[in-house]
Write a protein that holds these residues in place. Structure first.
Motif, PDB file in Angstrom:
ATOM      1  N   LEU A  15      -4.884   3.592   6.135  1.00 12.55           N
ATOM      2  CA  LEU A  15      -5.264   2.222   6.482  1.00 12.55           C
ATOM      3  C   LEU A  15      -5.922   1.585   5.264  1.00 12.55           C
ATOM      4  N   GLY A  16      -6.000   0.282   5.258  1.00 12.96           N
ATOM      5  CA  GLY A  16      -6.650  -0.372   4.118  1.00 12.96           C
ATOM      6  C   GLY A  16      -6.628  -1.877   4.279  1.00 12.96           C
ATOM      7  N   PHE A  17      -7.422  -2.529   3.439  1.00  7.38           N
ATOM      8  CA  PHE A  17      -7.467  -3.994   3.474  1.00  7.38           C
ATOM      9  C   PHE A  17      -6.346  -4.558   2.608  1.00  7.38           C
ATOM     10  N   ASN A  18      -5.746  -5.615   3.082  1.00  7.53           N
ATOM     11  CA  ASN A  18      -4.734  -6.270   2.250  1.00  7.53           C
ATOM     12  C   ASN A  18      -5.386  -7.390   1.426  1.00  7.53           C
ATOM     13  N   ALA A  19      -4.581  -8.083   0.636  1.00  8.98           N
ATOM     14  CA  ALA A  19      -5.123  -9.102  -0.271  1.00  8.98           C
ATOM     15  C   ALA A  19      -5.786 -10.241   0.492  1.00  8.98           C
ATOM     16  N   SER A  20      -5.415 -10.416   1.769  1.00  6.56           N
ATOM     17  CA  SER A  20      -6.028 -11.495   2.553  1.00  6.56           C
ATOM     18  C   SER A  20      -7.300 -11.037   3.255  1.00  6.56           C
ATOM     19  N   GLY A  21      -7.687  -9.780   3.034  1.00  9.24           N
ATOM     20  CA  GLY A  21      -8.932  -9.293   3.639  1.00  9.24           C
ATOM     21  C   GLY A  21      -8.769  -8.773   5.058  1.00  9.24           C
ATOM     22  N   ALA A  22      -7.540  -8.511   5.463  1.00  9.70           N
ATOM     23  CA  ALA A  22      -7.322  -7.966   6.810  1.00  9.70           C
ATOM     24  C   ALA A  22      -7.182  -6.451   6.724  1.00  9.70           C
ATOM     25  N   LEU A  23      -7.770  -5.756   7.680  1.00  4.60           N
ATOM     26  CA  LEU A  23      -7.696  -4.290   7.698  1.00  4.60           C
ATOM     27  C   LEU A  23      -6.417  -3.882   8.431  1.00  4.60           C
ATOM     28  N   LEU A  24      -5.471  -3.311   7.665  1.00  7.59           N
ATOM     29  CA  LEU A  24      -4.147  -3.027   8.220  1.00  7.59           C
ATOM     30  C   LEU A  24      -3.852  -1.541   8.290  1.00  7.59           C
ATOM     31  N   HIS A  25      -3.000  -1.236   9.238  1.00  6.36           N
ATOM     32  CA  HIS A  25      -2.450   0.102   9.345  1.00  6.36           C
ATOM     33  C   HIS A  25      -1.392   0.275   8.256  1.00  6.36           C
ATOM     34  N   ARG A  26      -1.361   1.462   7.616  1.00  5.27           N
ATOM     35  CA  ARG A  26      -0.377   1.682   6.550  1.00  5.27           C
ATOM     36  C   ARG A  26       0.619   2.783   6.897  1.00  5.27           C
ATOM     37  N   TYR A  27       0.144   3.806   7.600  1.00  5.85           N
ATOM     38  CA  TYR A  27       1.019   4.969   7.824  1.00  5.85           C
ATOM     39  C   TYR A  27       0.371   5.885   8.853  1.00  5.85           C
ATOM     40  N   TRP A  28       1.222   6.532   9.698  1.00  3.47           N
ATOM     41  CA  TRP A  28       0.735   7.603  10.571  1.00  3.47           C
ATOM     42  C   TRP A  28       1.911   8.537  10.811  1.00  3.47           C
ATOM     43  N   GLY A  29       1.795   9.749  10.359  1.00  5.51           N
ATOM     44  CA  GLY A  29       2.886  10.701  10.561  1.00  5.51           C
ATOM     45  C   GLY A  29       2.649  11.951   9.732  1.00  5.51           C
ATOM     46  N   ARG A  30       3.755  12.533   9.316  1.00  4.34           N
ATOM     47  CA  ARG A  30       3.710  13.778   8.541  1.00  4.34           C
ATOM     48  C   ARG A  30       2.988  13.557   7.209  1.00  4.34           C
ATOM     49  N   LYS A  31       2.173  14.528   6.804  1.00  2.30           N
ATOM     50  CA  LYS A  31       1.432  14.397   5.540  1.00  2.30           C
ATOM     51  C   LYS A  31       2.417  14.394   4.371  1.00  2.30           C
ATOM     52  N   LEU A  32       2.218  13.518   3.413  1.00  7.36           N
ATOM     53  CA  LEU A  32       3.114  13.397   2.267  1.00  7.36           C
ATOM     54  C   LEU A  32       2.457  14.034   1.041  1.00  7.36           C
ATOM     55  N   PRO A  33       3.290  14.432   0.036  1.00  4.23           N
ATOM     56  CA  PRO A  33       2.739  15.184  -1.093  1.00  4.23           C
ATOM     57  C   PRO A  33       1.713  14.413  -1.932  1.00  4.23           C
ATOM     58  N   GLN A  34       1.968  13.145  -2.187  1.00  5.17           N
ATOM     59  CA  GLN A  34       1.104  12.376  -3.103  1.00  5.17           C
ATOM     60  C   GLN A  34       0.359  11.275  -2.352  1.00  5.17           C
ATOM     61  N   HIS A  35      -0.857  11.029  -2.756  1.00  7.84           N
ATOM     62  CA  HIS A  35      -1.580   9.913  -2.138  1.00  7.84           C
ATOM     63  C   HIS A  35      -0.871   8.591  -2.422  1.00  7.84           C
ATOM     64  N   SER A  36      -0.193   8.557  -3.567  1.00 10.34           N
ATOM     65  CA  SER A  36       0.519   7.320  -3.908  1.00 10.34           C
ATOM     66  C   SER A  36       1.804   7.145  -3.074  1.00 10.34           C
ATOM     67  N   ASP A  37       2.162   8.180  -2.286  1.00 10.82           N
ATOM     68  CA  ASP A  37       3.352   8.062  -1.434  1.00 10.82           C
ATOM     69  C   ASP A  37       3.158   7.067  -0.286  1.00 10.82           C
ATOM     70  N   TYR A  38       1.918   6.853   0.096  1.00  8.30           N
ATOM     71  CA  TYR A  38       1.690   6.029   1.290  1.00  8.30           C
ATOM     72  C   TYR A  38       1.798   4.552   0.944  1.00  8.30           C
ATOM     73  N   PRO A  39       2.435   3.770   1.814  1.00  6.17           N
ATOM     74  CA  PRO A  39       2.618   2.350   1.515  1.00  6.17           C
ATOM     75  C   PRO A  39       1.282   1.611   1.433  1.00  6.17           C
ATOM     76  N   GLU A  40       1.272   0.561   0.657  1.00  4.85           N
ATOM     77  CA  GLU A  40       0.088  -0.300   0.565  1.00  4.85           C
ATOM     78  C   GLU A  40      -0.012  -1.140   1.834  1.00  4.85           C
ATOM     79  N   ALA A  41      -1.208  -1.691   2.058  1.00  4.70           N
ATOM     80  CA  ALA A  41      -1.373  -2.624   3.180  1.00  4.70           C
ATOM     81  C   ALA A  41      -0.531  -3.865   2.897  1.00  4.70           C
ATOM     82  N   ALA A  42       0.339  -4.204   3.840  1.00  2.18           N
ATOM     83  CA  ALA A  42       1.284  -5.300   3.616  1.00  2.18           C
ATOM     84  C   ALA A  42       0.564  -6.647   3.582  1.00  2.18           C
ATOM     85  N   ASN A  43       1.239  -7.615   3.039  1.00  4.35           N
ATOM     86  CA  ASN A  43       0.615  -8.944   2.976  1.00  4.35           C
ATOM     87  C   ASN A  43       1.654 -10.021   3.267  1.00  4.35           C
ATOM     88  N   TYR A  44       2.188  -9.988   4.506  1.00  2.61           N
ATOM     89  CA  TYR A  44       3.229 -10.950   4.853  1.00  2.61           C
ATOM     90  C   TYR A  44       2.696 -12.372   4.805  1.00  2.61           C
TER      91      TYR A  44
END
Ligand code: GLA
Length: 704
Positions: free
Chosen positions: A21-50
């Motif tokens: 989870l994380g804040f996006n550029a607009s300051g909203a706390l967004l869900h990013r991912y929930w599932g199987r653990k991935l090898p790299q921390h950088s594998d997880y998507p950023e908080a979207a900013n539609y």
């Protein structure tokens, strides 16, 4: 483990899973991912900013917000709805700070104008692949803030997929029926409005993409730790986002936060498994045994309960006779059910007057307890503290203690009313009355019952009467916790006309649940299967009674799937029946550490709609395996199949592939062979004259 990946962005890692989870550029706390653990921390998507999609759908409707509130142009299901003192009904939360304390991440938010602080809590249970979420709300100002909805969490799932929702629904005598249905656009609501978690829906869910089985596939699941009115909303938005929220029910709901006050929501638990429904429930089973129930993972005694034998006709002599028969059969705990207290001769009177009936027990309970103890058994007792009969000393003294509206008739259910446990004087009365009972007698076990749902939910003298829904449950928890702390060795069982109050909240008080008043074994197989999706066998009290026409051995085997108990009228059992029960009780003691503390595998469901050679279900198979995988036990039940039939191969689960295992009566093979080829249990078709229907078998598995 909690990793702060970039500032204001987190990855909550468990043994096999990750939740980002994380804040996006607009300051909203967004869900990013929930599932199987991935090898790299950088594998997880950023908080979207539609961006805005249209004037009708601002970004709040596209984002996967961790804790959406009612405000702005947001039309998705919110977790929070407030009214501030000046009438403003719009909330805008902004980031203040984050903190990690051990396994807990806390994110503090505050309204941009009003003195409302919101702390989001995320507690990580690494070993069990679980996350527990809850929220603290604080009024930092001087004027009241009204809360109209408080959900503990919103859970998000990967976008664009179509999900199957599994939930447990039912009614009295028919609890925990498994329902599985696709989620379509719109919102599906599951809830209780009955003051308790209820027989009708259980605060548990599972979600998958339609490709998960008992053994394989991604399953997300969750549960709410609350024993009162609760609500689950499963929403599929117009942008193909699926989210499930859980929390206090906002129906007829209001809670006021006065200056300086804090409210902490119930805990919502979420988990993920790649090992299908079986994997999901085993995670919950371990968690409940290790982290939730008061006494933890210790085996439970084989009990006898006298309810179906004597109903209200409880006497010292009658219970003593049953105790003698129970002890001969190897019972370890003798429980006197309803009918023991002052004036209780039927369900018409006496609830509230919690002292032994002078006519039935002229010298109190002690002589019976002494006898039970001398026979080598512990003593247990039934109570229903939240209730009062109008025909009772308690009600005559305090009619205003019952939940009611002064201008309305008080609707009775089973001739009883509900005490308003939101009131301090009611809590105090119950604590003192029950403390006296427990202090004066060596009681090892209490069955705490609740036999009706609410009506006329008034709390006249309170300025905000709708708070009764939450304050009642807080009062119940306070009474139970106080008694528990004063009598830490007592094992408590939660019952509400059977399984009407099973949830992760009550399980912090009670080590056991009475799953249903329906003890007919074929019906019980379905009830127990549903129960097992969320709750472990350890906590599932299961009696053998005289209900139905199934052979005694079948009834015993069905009850051995949980914490075995006997609830039949033993004075009507002949010697052969008592000997058979004694045999299986002794046998159960040799496997109970596996059943109660091991891993459970639902090998085949009684309600398997794929059928057996074109037939529908009606054949089930269960396996339990010790944690160290050295000992197991296999149960099989044939409920009803037309002959001739070839039973399906039952494939064992969870064994070490390379190790050799002996299956009682079926030889020795590698774990992999038992899991790939399985076993055909032909004797199930032959042991009974009725062409094998309602026959069963129990076989031990041993690593050699
Ligand atoms: C409820 C319980 C039963 C029994 C009765 C006693 O129905 O579920 O097991 O205790 O109350 O009145």
């Amino acid at each position: 483990m909690i990793v702060e990946s970039t500032p204001s962005s987190w990855i909550l890692e468990t043994h096999n899973t990750a939740y980002a989870l994380g804040f996006n550029a607009s300051g909203a706390l967004l869900h990013r991912y929930w599932g199987r653990k991935l090898p790299q921390h950088s594998d997880y998507p950023e908080a979207a900013n539609y961006p805005n999609w249209a004037s009708f759908d601002g970004p709040q409707n596209l984002w996967q917000e961790e804790f959406p509130v009612y405000g702005g142009m947001s039309y998705v299901e919110p977790c929070l709805k407030t009214t501030f003192a000046d009438g403003t009904r719009d909330t805008v939360l902004e980031f203040v700070k984050s903190e990690t304390q051990g396994d807990e991440l806390q994110i503090t938010l505050k309204d941009s104008h009003y003195p409302l602080e919101v702390i989001l809590h995320y507690r990580v249970f690494f070993e069990h692949d679980l996350i527990v979420r809850f929220v603290t709300l604080k009024n930092l100002g001087s004027e009241k803030i009204s809360l109209e909805r408080i959900f503990s969490a919103q859970w998000h799932f990967p976008l664009h997929d179509t999900y199957q929702l599994t939930h447990l629904s039912g009614r009295w005598n028919d609890e925990y029926q498994i329902r599985r249905e696709p989620l379509g656009h719109g919102t599906k609501v599951l809830e209780s409005r009955r003051l308790t978690s209820s027989h009708h829906h259980n605060p548990w869910f599972a979600l998958e993409r339609g490709d998960a089985t008992e053994t394989h596939g991604a399953v997300w699941f969750g549960a709410l730790a609350w024993s009162g009115n609760w609500k689950l909303t499963a929403e599929v938005t117009n942008f193909y986002a699926t989210r499930v929220s859980m929390g206090l029910n906002d129906w007829d709901f209001a809670l006021e936060l006065h200056a300086g006050e804090t409210f902490v929501s119930p805990e919502a638990l979420g988990g993920f498994s790649l090992e299908g429904y079986g994997g999901a429930s085993r995670l919950l089973h371990d968690h409940i045994r290790q982290n939730v129930i008061p006494h933890g993972p210790v085996t439970h005694k084989v009990l006898y309960n006298s309810w179906e034998a004597t109903f209200f006709d409880v006497t010292e002599a009658g219970q003593g006779k049953l105790a003698e028969l129970a002890a001969e059969m190897g019972i370890e705990l003798f429980v006197v059910d309803d009918g023991w207290f002052q004036g209780r001769h039927s369900d018409q009177a006496a609830l509230g007057d919690w002292w032994p009936d002078a006519g039935k027990f002229p010298n109190g309970l002690q002589p019976l307890i002494d006898k039970v103890n001398a026979l080598g058994m512990d003593f247990g007792l039934w109570i229903e503290p939240e209730m009062v009969n109008p025909d009772s000393d308690l009600y005559r003294a305090h009619p205003d203690w019952a939940i009611h509206f002064p201008t309305r008739a008080r609707t009775t259910g089973r001739n009883q009313l509900i005490l308003n446990l939101a009131k301090l004087e009611v809590q105090h009365y119950l604590i003192e009355m029950l403390d006296k009972l427990l202090a004066q007698h060596p009681i090892s076990f209490i069955k705490w019952d609740m036999n009706r749902n609410v009506s006329e939910p008034g709390w006249a003298e309170h300025p905000q009467g709708k708070e009764i829904w939450v304050r009642y449950v807080e009062g119940l928890y306070h009474v139970w916790d106080t008694l528990r702390l004063r009598h830490p060795n007592i094992f408590w069982q939660s019952c509400s006309g059977g399984g009407g109050r099973a949830d992760l909240g009550i399980l912090t008080k009670a080590d056991q649940i009475w799953a249903s008043d329906n003890t007919e074994p074929a019906a019980r197989l379905s009830i127990q299967e549903g129960f097992s999706l969320a709750y472990p066998a350890l906590i599932m009290e299961a009696w053998v009674t005289d209900m139905g026409t199934a052979p005694l051995e079948f009834r015993l085997h069905v009850s051995m799937l949980g914490a075995l108990g006997i609830g039949a009228d033993l004075t009507h059992w002949n010697e052969a029946e008592r000997a058979l029960a004694a045999h299986w009780i002794a046998y159960y003691k040799t496997i109970r550490h596996i059943v109660q503390l091991g891993d459970q595998y639902r090998l085949r469901s009684d309600r398997d709609l794929r059928g057996l050679h074109g037939q529908v279900g009606n054949y089930s198979s269960w396996m339990y395996l010790s944690k160290d995988k050295t000992e197991g036990v296999l149960f099989d039940f044939r409920t009803h199949l037309s002959d001739p039939v070839v039973l399906p191969a039952i494939k064992l689960c969870g064994l070490e592939p390379e190790s050799l295992y002996q299956l009682e009566g079926h030889g020795t093979r590698s774990g992999l062979a038992w899991m790939e080829i399985g076993v055909h249990l032909h004797p199930l078709t032959e042991t009974h004259s009725n062409f094998g229907d309602r026959s069963s078998s129990v076989l031990k598995i041993k690593k050699v």
